[in-house]
Design an enzyme around this catalytic site. Structure first.
Site, mmCIF file in Angstrom:
data_model
loop_
_atom_site.group_PDB
_atom_site.id
_atom_site.type_symbol
_atom_site.label_atom_id
_atom_site.label_comp_id
_atom_site.label_asym_id
_atom_site.label_seq_id
_atom_site.Cartn_x
_atom_site.Cartn_y
_atom_site.Cartn_z
ATOM 1 N N ASN A 33 0.903 -1.161 0.000
ATOM 2 C CA ASN A 33 0.000 0.000 0.000
ATOM 3 C C ASN A 33 0.936 1.204 0.000
ATOM 4 O O ASN A 33 1.313 1.722 1.037
ATOM 5 C CB ASN A 33 -0.904 -0.012 1.229
ATOM 6 C CG ASN A 33 -1.797 -1.242 1.222
ATOM 7 O OD1 ASN A 33 -2.338 -1.614 0.181
ATOM 8 N ND2 ASN A 33 -1.943 -1.892 2.361
ATOM 9 N N LYS A 56 0.916 -3.206 -6.259
ATOM 10 C CA LYS A 56 -0.432 -3.624 -5.866
ATOM 11 C C LYS A 56 -1.370 -2.643 -6.551
ATOM 12 O O LYS A 56 -1.380 -1.460 -6.211
ATOM 13 C CB LYS A 56 -0.575 -3.550 -4.347
ATOM 14 C CG LYS A 56 -2.001 -3.750 -3.837
ATOM 15 C CD LYS A 56 -2.024 -3.800 -2.305
ATOM 16 C CE LYS A 56 -3.437 -3.937 -1.764
ATOM 17 N NZ LYS A 56 -3.464 -4.058 -0.290
ATOM 18 N N GLU A 80 -8.035 -3.390 -2.966
ATOM 19 C CA GLU A 80 -8.274 -2.746 -1.675
ATOM 20 C C GLU A 80 -8.044 -1.238 -1.742
ATOM 21 O O GLU A 80 -7.389 -0.656 -0.884
ATOM 22 C CB GLU A 80 -7.384 -3.383 -0.595
ATOM 23 C CG GLU A 80 -7.694 -4.858 -0.378
ATOM 24 C CD GLU A 80 -6.906 -5.511 0.741
ATOM 25 O OE1 GLU A 80 -5.773 -5.081 1.009
ATOM 26 O OE2 GLU A 80 -7.436 -6.467 1.346
ATOM 27 N N LYS A 139 -0.448 -14.968 -3.923
ATOM 28 C CA LYS A 139 -0.398 -15.480 -2.544
ATOM 29 C C LYS A 139 -0.561 -16.992 -2.545
ATOM 30 O O LYS A 139 -1.156 -17.557 -3.462
ATOM 31 C CB LYS A 139 -1.485 -14.824 -1.702
ATOM 32 C CG LYS A 139 -1.212 -13.349 -1.406
ATOM 33 C CD LYS A 139 -2.205 -12.754 -0.415
ATOM 34 C CE LYS A 139 -1.862 -11.288 -0.160
ATOM 35 N NZ LYS A 139 -2.772 -10.634 0.806
ATOM 36 N N ASP A 141 -6.448 -15.274 1.748
ATOM 37 C CA ASP A 141 -5.514 -14.316 2.318
ATOM 38 C C ASP A 141 -4.757 -14.871 3.520
ATOM 39 O O ASP A 141 -5.109 -14.548 4.653
ATOM 40 C CB ASP A 141 -6.301 -13.054 2.725
ATOM 41 C CG ASP A 141 -5.390 -11.876 2.997
ATOM 42 O OD1 ASP A 141 -4.185 -11.977 2.742
ATOM 43 O OD2 ASP A 141 -5.905 -10.837 3.464
ATOM 44 N N GLU A 186 -0.087 -12.231 10.440
ATOM 45 C CA GLU A 186 -1.297 -11.410 10.495
ATOM 46 C C GLU A 186 -2.497 -12.184 11.034
ATOM 47 O O GLU A 186 -3.254 -11.672 11.850
ATOM 48 C CB GLU A 186 -1.592 -10.881 9.086
ATOM 49 C CG GLU A 186 -2.900 -10.122 8.998
ATOM 50 C CD GLU A 186 -3.191 -9.608 7.592
ATOM 51 O OE1 GLU A 186 -2.351 -9.778 6.688
ATOM 52 O OE2 GLU A 186 -4.274 -9.029 7.414
ATOM 53 N N TRP A 214 -15.670 -8.815 3.575
ATOM 54 C CA TRP A 214 -14.828 -8.491 4.725
ATOM 55 C C TRP A 214 -15.384 -9.130 6.002
ATOM 56 O O TRP A 214 -14.754 -9.101 7.052
ATOM 57 C CB TRP A 214 -14.706 -6.958 4.899
ATOM 58 C CG TRP A 214 -13.730 -6.344 3.933
ATOM 59 C CD1 TRP A 214 -12.870 -7.020 3.119
ATOM 60 C CD2 TRP A 214 -13.505 -4.960 3.688
ATOM 61 N NE1 TRP A 214 -12.122 -6.144 2.364
ATOM 62 C CE2 TRP A 214 -12.493 -4.851 2.695
ATOM 63 C CE3 TRP A 214 -14.047 -3.768 4.192
ATOM 64 C CZ2 TRP A 214 -12.019 -3.632 2.207
ATOM 65 C CZ3 TRP A 214 -13.570 -2.557 3.708
ATOM 66 C CH2 TRP A 214 -12.572 -2.490 2.732
HETATM 67 C C1 BDP Z 1 -4.219 -8.310 3.634
HETATM 68 C C2 BDP Z 1 -3.808 -7.354 4.705
HETATM 69 C C3 BDP Z 1 -3.546 -5.976 4.207
HETATM 70 C C4 BDP Z 1 -2.629 -6.032 3.001
HETATM 71 C C5 BDP Z 1 -3.227 -6.940 1.970
HETATM 72 C C6 BDP Z 1 -2.316 -7.153 0.775
HETATM 73 O O1 BDP Z 1 -4.829 -7.324 5.676
HETATM 74 O O2 BDP Z 1 -2.974 -5.240 5.248
HETATM 75 O O3 BDP Z 1 -2.434 -4.769 2.487
HETATM 76 O O4 BDP Z 1 -3.446 -8.218 2.503
HETATM 77 O O5 BDP Z 1 -1.684 -8.193 0.734
HETATM 78 O O6 BDP Z 1 -3.954 -9.561 4.153
HETATM 79 O O7 BDP Z 1 -2.239 -6.305 -0.090
#
Ligand code: BDP
Length: 713
Positions: free
Chosen positions: A223, A300, A304, A373, A378, A406, A556
């Protein structure tokens, strides 16, 4: 006077065994008490001869001296005159040595190394070499690992090369030093004092990474903040790159797609706009003028809330290729993330990355990697492998693992993640028949890829022990080892780590290794058994929150993922549900679709199952679920007991550190069990089996808990 001195020395020695803050990671280089072994090592290493003058070779020499002094004592050099330890790259070695090495060099790549024992001119030699100085440095670390783990070095004949080209850490570090999903303090990058103040920690970071073969670092958060690309910050990035270079660590940056607007004064970031194309070309050139070996950009985009090409009705290929064109003249790469999902797609979040990216196969430029990923949602405690692996034969796919925890108890839970990575890497995609493992996709061997890569989201912060919990250093270490060779076994890696970090005593290694090997199963059991996922509390993801249903985007909310109702629980992703299983090869899909064949751990990921459904062991789903939560708690209890017995083998500081953290983990495992079972019981309406401990609090109590300042958010 003499008495006092002796007392002082004794005291110092004792203090050493009390105080170990963990800063030295797996490079402890503890003195080897076993005399036989020590003299074997001393005899072989007492004459060091280095060839080459580069910084990298100087580092290799310094490392050998540090390691050997520590492990063999400062007098090791006088041990023998009949043996020589030689290291240097191919071009610097003498002809008689090269002759003895024969065609070994054809068996390694540019980063690979050779370690060989040979007899020459009446003397025993150990030669550490490679095609490059970096290869030599990797060889030196490997040689030291032999001694750290107390293996024989009498007849060495090792040839090893990394199987993956780009082996990077992704730091989700912000310019204000907070770390997104970081649980080990603040960022180690002290941006404010850079470039003039070079914290010695930067060197130690590079050294630790080099010791396990990591060769790149993405310094800032996905981000992204565009400011990182301004001259003011590039000065700082350049200073870090200069520190890292001799250790073979390349610097990469995340590129905010809207940077041309935010710092370039343009009105658009449209990848088809000539000014935008020009801006990126110039920006990239500016970076390479400062950092000639800059690695490239991680992006990215349209995920999000991050800007991306879709803001201009362009697609991921347009965005990635525009940046790839800017990087091409300098051999830089784009790592374009596939972590995308939209609130407007009502079907199933797990399907979106595949649906969006697979049609683009073959359209990306050669210097683009798509970073995926490990699983389709996630970084959950357990996920099936991502269906994109193996599904884009014409595109290099990079693996993205999360080292920071996380969703796995953050830094207080001692979870050994290489076990999870190993499971993913060994998963069979069946894309080219049986044996088409994810590891073969990542190392490029399945589809003959020229460019390969792997990324791990870092768990490093400025805590003195780097990872907030000494046990979690193993995850950084293990990630590096698997990035070098994705076919290594997690268990072997754990053993190497334990020996290098704590002790070579079998009475320590065996029980602690066994303990580490159960931890990923334990965390799945006490958080998300049988394929449950994403039922963590909102935002910080700390603790259970299966009841959460009030967030603005449907996907979410935990209720979106578990879909518990009076009939049962789980997300139907089979052809009677979201059809997500169709994104896998038919052999894999068939297994996932079939209630009889699917493994228990994936059950509720792919099926909505009745509470009284009889599972393979003959018990109902409800009873099994309750028993699993209990088993997870019991496993943590067992971990605590194992650790209690390890007191004689570990310095007091790290022993207590880990002990206290295990107590937290135990408390929180019970919290997870009680909160989740009370919540799901509202739907199952079934009693808890006898052997499951009764919750000591009500569901209301668990729902009332709030943690406004939980870290990493
Ligand atoms: C999610 C996280 C977020 C990350 C996002 C990502 O909660 O903080 O920015 O993945 O990988 O797991 O971009």
């Amino acid at each position: 006077m003499l008495k006092k001195l002796v007392l002082f020395v004794v005291l110092l020695f004792c203090l050493k065994s009390f105080a170990n803050d963990g800063y030295k990671l797996w490079l402890q280089y503890d003195y080897i008490k076993n005399e036989n072994l020590r003299s074997e090592y001393q005899a072989a290493t007492s004459n060091l001869m280095s060839f080459g003058t580069s910084e990298t070779i100087k580092i290799a020499l310094k490392e050998l001296e540090l390691g050997l002094n520590g492990m063999l004592g400062s007098d090791y050099k006088s041990a023998s005159k009949n043996s020589v330890l030689i290291f240097g790259n191919k071009t610097n070695l003498s002809n008689d040595i090269l002759q003895k090495l024969g065609n070994s060099f054809t068996e390694i790549n540019e980063e690979g190394y050779i370690i060989k024992s040979l007899f020459l001119k009446e003397k025993n030699h150990i030669v550490i070499s490679g095609k490059t100085d970096l290869g030599v440095l990797y060889g030196v670390f490997n040689f030291l690992k032999h001694i750290q783990t107390q293996k024989s070095i009498k007849t060495l004949n090792i040839k090893d090369s990394p199987k993956i080209d780009i082996r990077v850490l992704n730091h989700w570090d912000n310019l204000d030093r907070t770390v997104e999903r970081g649980y080990s303090g603040f960022s180690i990058w002290d941006w404010h004092r850079l470039p003039d103040y070079l914290d010695p920690r930067y060197t130690d970071y590079a050294r630790a990474n080099a010791s396990i073969g990591i060769n790149g670092t993405v310094l800032n958060n996905v981000n992204a903040n565009a400011l990182i690309l301004t001259p003011q910050y590039l000065d700082k990035v350049e200073a870090l790159a200069n520190v890292f270079r001799p250790y073979g660590i390349k610097v990469y940056l995340t590129a905010r797609f809207s940077a041309p607007i935010e710092i370039g004064g343009l009105e658009t970031a449209d990848p088809y706009n000539n000014d935008v194309i020009q801006w990126w070309a110039e920006k990239t050139k500016e970076i390479y003028e400062r950092i000639p070996d800059f690695g490239g950009y991680l992006v990215k985009a349209n995920s999000e809330g991050q800007p991306g090409p879709q803001n201009y009705d362009r697609n991921h290929v347009d965005g990635a290729n525009m940046l790839a064109t800017a990087l091409e003249p300098f051999n830089g790469v784009v790592m374009w993330r596939a972590f995308v999902y939209s609130e407007h797609d009502v079907t199933d979040r797990a399907k979106q990355a595949y649906s969006e990216f697979v049609p683009y196969d073959g359209q990306f430029k050669d210097n683009v990697l798509v970073q995926v990923k490990n699983g389709p949602i996630d970084f959950q405690p357990h996920e099936p492998f991502h269906p994109m692996f193996g599904a884009m034969p014409k595109t290099p796919l990079m693996m993205e693992f999360q080292i920071t925890q996380e969703y796995l108890g953050q830094s207080t839970h001692s979870i050994y993640l290489p076990k999870q990575y190993e499971e993913v890497l060994n998963s069979d995609t069946y894309r080219k028949g049986k044996g088409s493992t994810v590891a073969k996709v990542i190392d490029g061997s399945l589809h003959d890829k020229k460019l390969t890569g792997i990324a791990g989201v870092s768990n490093i912060g400025n805590d003195v022990n780097w990872t907030g919990n000494p046990m979690l250093q193993a995850n950084w270490y293990g990630y590096g080892r698997l990035a070098w060779n994705p076919y290594l076994s997690a268990e072997d890696i754990a053993e190497d780590w334990l020996r290098s970090t704590f002790s070579n005593d079998k009475r320590f290694i065996e029980p602690v290794k066994q303990m580490m090997m159960t931890t990923t199963e334990a965390v799945v059991n006490y958080m998300t058994p049988f394929g449950l996922h994403h039922i963590m509390a909102t935002g910080h993801h700390y603790g259970p929150g299966p009841w959460v249903s009030n967030l603005s985007r449907p996907e979410w909310n935990p209720v979106y993922y578990h879909k518990a109702d009076s009939l049962g629980v789980g997300f139907d992703r089979t052809p009677t549900g979201s059809h997500a299983t169709e994104q896998y090869a038919p052999e894999v899909a068939k297994k996932f679709n079939d209630l009889k064949r699917i493994s228990d751990e994936d059950l509720l990921w792919f099926h909505h199952v009745a509470w009284d459904y009889k599972m393979k062991n003959g018990k109902t789903l409800w009873n099994n679920m309750a028993l699993k939560y209990q088993e997870g708690v019991d496993q943590v209890k067992q971990m605590m007991e194992t650790w209690e017995n390890m007191k004689p083998f570990v310095d007091e500081q790290r022993y207590n550190n880990i002990k206290m953290l295990l107590e937290i983990q135990y408390k929180e495992a019970k919290w997870w069990r009680d909160a989740c079972l009370l919540y799901f019981q509202e739907y199952s309406n079934m009693p808890l089996p006898e052997s499951v401990d009764k919750p000591t609090q009500t569901l209301d109590y668990f729902q009332s808990l709030s943690f406004p300042f939980a870290p990493g958010n």
